[in-house]
Design a protein around this motif. Structure first.
Motif, PDB file in Angstrom:
ATOM      1  N   LEU A   1       2.401  -2.916   6.980  1.00  0.00           N
ATOM      2  CA  LEU A   1       2.432  -1.654   6.258  1.00  0.00           C
ATOM      3  C   LEU A   1       2.518  -1.978   4.775  1.00  0.00           C
ATOM      4  O   LEU A   1       3.363  -2.763   4.357  1.00  0.00           O
ATOM      5  CB  LEU A   1       3.646  -0.822   6.677  1.00  0.00           C
ATOM      6  CG  LEU A   1       3.817   0.521   5.978  1.00  0.00           C
ATOM      7  CD1 LEU A   1       2.685   1.469   6.354  1.00  0.00           C
ATOM      8  CD2 LEU A   1       5.165   1.136   6.331  1.00  0.00           C
ATOM      9  N   THR A   2       1.617  -1.381   3.992  1.00  0.00           N
ATOM     10  CA  THR A   2       1.628  -1.638   2.560  1.00  0.00           C
ATOM     11  C   THR A   2       1.089  -0.444   1.794  1.00  0.00           C
ATOM     12  O   THR A   2       0.486   0.455   2.375  1.00  0.00           O
ATOM     13  CB  THR A   2       0.810  -2.911   2.217  1.00  0.00           C
ATOM     14  OG1 THR A   2       1.022  -3.247   0.852  1.00  0.00           O
ATOM     15  CG2 THR A   2      -0.663  -2.705   2.483  1.00  0.00           C
ATOM     16  N   LYS A   3       1.315  -0.437   0.500  1.00  0.00           N
ATOM     17  CA  LYS A   3       0.741   0.601  -0.346  1.00  0.00           C
ATOM     18  C   LYS A   3      -0.765   0.416  -0.381  1.00  0.00           C
ATOM     19  O   LYS A   3      -1.262  -0.715  -0.347  1.00  0.00           O
ATOM     20  CB  LYS A   3       1.304   0.507  -1.763  1.00  0.00           C
ATOM     21  CG  LYS A   3       2.750   0.889  -1.860  1.00  0.00           C
ATOM     22  CD  LYS A   3       3.231   0.826  -3.290  1.00  0.00           C
ATOM     23  CE  LYS A   3       4.673   1.292  -3.356  1.00  0.00           C
ATOM     24  NZ  LYS A   3       5.173   1.293  -4.731  1.00  0.00           N
ATOM     25  N   ARG A   4      -1.494   1.528  -0.470  1.00  0.00           N
ATOM     26  CA  ARG A   4      -2.963   1.439  -0.535  1.00  0.00           C
ATOM     27  C   ARG A   4      -3.423   0.641  -1.739  1.00  0.00           C
ATOM     28  O   ARG A   4      -4.468   0.014  -1.701  1.00  0.00           O
ATOM     29  CB  ARG A   4      -3.581   2.839  -0.577  1.00  0.00           C
ATOM     30  CG  ARG A   4      -3.703   3.438   0.803  1.00  0.00           C
ATOM     31  CD  ARG A   4      -4.604   4.650   0.851  1.00  0.00           C
ATOM     32  NE  ARG A   4      -5.926   4.399   0.317  1.00  0.00           N
ATOM     33  CZ  ARG A   4      -6.566   5.211  -0.513  1.00  0.00           C
ATOM     34  NH1 ARG A   4      -6.006   6.325  -0.920  1.00  0.00           N
ATOM     35  NH2 ARG A   4      -7.763   4.927  -0.943  1.00  0.00           N
ATOM     36  N   SER A   5      -2.645   0.650  -2.788  1.00  0.00           N
ATOM     37  CA  SER A   5      -3.021  -0.096  -3.990  1.00  0.00           C
ATOM     38  C   SER A   5      -3.039  -1.603  -3.751  1.00  0.00           C
ATOM     39  O   SER A   5      -3.651  -2.342  -4.508  1.00  0.00           O
ATOM     40  CB  SER A   5      -2.074   0.237  -5.148  1.00  0.00           C
ATOM     41  OG  SER A   5      -0.738  -0.102  -4.814  1.00  0.00           O
ATOM     42  N   ARG A   6      -2.411  -2.062  -2.677  1.00  0.00           N
ATOM     43  CA  ARG A   6      -2.391  -3.496  -2.352  1.00  0.00           C
ATOM     44  C   ARG A   6      -3.321  -3.847  -1.183  1.00  0.00           C
ATOM     45  O   ARG A   6      -3.327  -4.976  -0.715  1.00  0.00           O
ATOM     46  CB  ARG A   6      -0.972  -3.939  -2.021  1.00  0.00           C
ATOM     47  CG  ARG A   6      -0.022  -3.845  -3.210  1.00  0.00           C
ATOM     48  CD  ARG A   6       1.275  -4.544  -2.935  1.00  0.00           C
ATOM     49  NE  ARG A   6       1.070  -5.994  -2.885  1.00  0.00           N
ATOM     50  CZ  ARG A   6       1.968  -6.839  -2.377  1.00  0.00           C
ATOM     51  NH1 ARG A   6       3.106  -6.394  -1.888  1.00  0.00           N
ATOM     52  NH2 ARG A   6       1.723  -8.135  -2.353  1.00  0.00           N
ATOM     53  N   GLN A   7      -4.104  -2.882  -0.725  1.00  0.00           N
ATOM     54  CA  GLN A   7      -4.962  -3.105   0.437  1.00  0.00           C
ATOM     55  C   GLN A   7      -5.936  -4.261   0.221  1.00  0.00           C
ATOM     56  O   GLN A   7      -6.056  -5.143   1.061  1.00  0.00           O
ATOM     57  CB  GLN A   7      -5.740  -1.835   0.775  1.00  0.00           C
ATOM     58  CG  GLN A   7      -6.652  -1.991   1.975  1.00  0.00           C
ATOM     59  CD  GLN A   7      -7.341  -0.690   2.360  1.00  0.00           C
ATOM     60  OE1 GLN A   7      -7.200   0.329   1.696  1.00  0.00           O
ATOM     61  NE2 GLN A   7      -8.084  -0.714   3.433  1.00  0.00           N
ATOM     62  N   ARG A   8      -6.636  -4.253  -0.895  1.00  0.00           N
ATOM     63  CA  ARG A   8      -7.617  -5.304  -1.168  1.00  0.00           C
ATOM     64  C   ARG A   8      -6.947  -6.675  -1.209  1.00  0.00           C
ATOM     65  O   ARG A   8      -7.460  -7.650  -0.662  1.00  0.00           O
ATOM     66  CB  ARG A   8      -8.344  -5.006  -2.479  1.00  0.00           C
ATOM     67  CG  ARG A   8      -9.472  -5.976  -2.754  1.00  0.00           C
ATOM     68  CD  ARG A   8     -10.346  -5.507  -3.887  1.00  0.00           C
ATOM     69  NE  ARG A   8     -11.150  -4.397  -3.392  1.00  0.00           N
ATOM     70  CZ  ARG A   8     -11.571  -3.378  -4.114  1.00  0.00           C
ATOM     71  NH1 ARG A   8     -11.279  -3.319  -5.390  1.00  0.00           N
ATOM     72  NH2 ARG A   8     -12.297  -2.421  -3.592  1.00  0.00           N
ATOM     73  N   GLU A   9      -5.783  -6.745  -1.845  1.00  0.00           N
ATOM     74  CA  GLU A   9      -5.024  -8.003  -1.924  1.00  0.00           C
ATOM     75  C   GLU A   9      -4.652  -8.501  -0.532  1.00  0.00           C
ATOM     76  O   GLU A   9      -4.801  -9.683  -0.221  1.00  0.00           O
ATOM     77  CB  GLU A   9      -3.774  -7.763  -2.766  1.00  0.00           C
ATOM     78  CG  GLU A   9      -2.829  -8.926  -2.841  1.00  0.00           C
ATOM     79  CD  GLU A   9      -1.490  -8.548  -3.482  1.00  0.00           C
ATOM     80  OE1 GLU A   9      -0.595  -9.410  -3.454  1.00  0.00           O
ATOM     81  OE2 GLU A   9      -1.328  -7.414  -3.988  1.00  0.00           O
ATOM     82  N   LEU A  10      -4.189  -7.583   0.324  1.00  0.00           N
ATOM     83  CA  LEU A  10      -3.809  -7.943   1.687  1.00  0.00           C
ATOM     84  C   LEU A  10      -5.003  -8.466   2.469  1.00  0.00           C
ATOM     85  O   LEU A  10      -4.930  -9.525   3.115  1.00  0.00           O
ATOM     86  CB  LEU A  10      -3.188  -6.748   2.408  1.00  0.00           C
ATOM     87  CG  LEU A  10      -2.923  -6.921   3.902  1.00  0.00           C
ATOM     88  CD1 LEU A  10      -1.950  -8.061   4.169  1.00  0.00           C
ATOM     89  CD2 LEU A  10      -2.405  -5.610   4.490  1.00  0.00           C
ATOM     90  N   LEU A  11      -6.117  -7.744   2.422  1.00  0.00           N
ATOM     91  CA  LEU A  11      -7.306  -8.163   3.173  1.00  0.00           C
ATOM     92  C   LEU A  11      -7.825  -9.516   2.688  1.00  0.00           C
ATOM     93  O   LEU A  11      -8.266 -10.348   3.489  1.00  0.00           O
ATOM     94  CB  LEU A  11      -8.393  -7.100   3.086  1.00  0.00           C
ATOM     95  CG  LEU A  11      -8.039  -5.760   3.733  1.00  0.00           C
ATOM     96  CD1 LEU A  11      -9.143  -4.746   3.506  1.00  0.00           C
ATOM     97  CD2 LEU A  11      -7.728  -5.919   5.205  1.00  0.00           C
ATOM     98  N   GLN A  12      -7.740  -9.746   1.399  1.00  0.00           N
ATOM     99  CA  GLN A  12      -8.172 -11.031   0.839  1.00  0.00           C
ATOM    100  C   GLN A  12      -7.273 -12.157   1.351  1.00  0.00           C
ATOM    101  O   GLN A  12      -7.746 -13.228   1.735  1.00  0.00           O
ATOM    102  CB  GLN A  12      -8.131 -10.953  -0.681  1.00  0.00           C
ATOM    103  CG  GLN A  12      -8.789 -12.105  -1.384  1.00  0.00           C
ATOM    104  CD  GLN A  12      -8.866 -11.839  -2.889  1.00  0.00           C
ATOM    105  OE1 GLN A  12      -8.142 -11.010  -3.445  1.00  0.00           O
ATOM    106  NE2 GLN A  12      -9.756 -12.536  -3.545  1.00  0.00           N
TER     107      GLN A  12
END
Length: 170
Positions: A130-141
């Motif tokens: 679970l994370t903020k949407r603003s960190r989605q790209r960072e998480l997927l990377q």
């Protein structure tokens, strides 16, 4: 003549962009802010529509009105993407049961719940992040760096009850 065309375009882009944001804010559960935005939205809509209706003698005013709508949809979606409001839940399924993905993601500040599962080809490790949407790209990377073969699904949770994230979310 050019002035009215530009006015219609700008007003329509503003109206549809605001309309898109109002809808998203309402879907996120902020009814009060959505109501305030709707007041501005309707005011701008009436300005644009009255300009078109008062100048129906030229066909291009109607075309510009429609073009403004299309550009507004695109602009509204870009603004929403930049705002990245809310949270996402990302479910990661990796082949390696002995994967070090969970501790690596936790070290990066992501909340991770992991468990073993059985897939078509055997044992898997499943992680809910679970994370903020603003960190989605960072998480997927980060997930791709750790395991390029990982299966990833993301969705937006609506309700949060229990867990250590509840205090952060509220």
């Amino acid at each position: 003549m050019l002035g009215i065309v530009l006015f219609i375009l700008v007003v329509q882009v503003a109206y549809v962009s605001i309309s898109t944001l109002r809808l998203i804010i309402m879907m996120k559960g902020n009814r009060s802010l959505a109501s305030l935005i709707s007041f501005v939205e309707v005011f701008i809509y009436i300005l644009g529509l009255s300009a078109v209706l008062a100048n129906m003698d030229t066909w291009y005013n109607l075309v510009v009105y429609c073009l403004g709508f299309a550009i507004g949809v695109y602009t509204g979606s870009l603004i929403e993407e930049k705002m990245a409001m809310g949270y996402i839940m990302v479910q990661v399924t990796t082949r390696r049961d002995d994967s070090d993905m969970a501790p690596k993601l936790r070290k990066e500040g992501f909340g991770v719940t992991a468990w073993s599962a059985e897939g078509l080809a055997g044992e898997r490790l499943v992680l809910n992040v679970l994370t903020k949407r603003s960190r989605q790209r960072e998480l997927l990377q980060k997930v791709q760096e750790i395991d390029p073969q990982a299966f990833v699904i993301s969705f937006e949770p609506k309700t949060f009850v229990g867990g250590f994230w509840v205090k952060r979310v509220q």
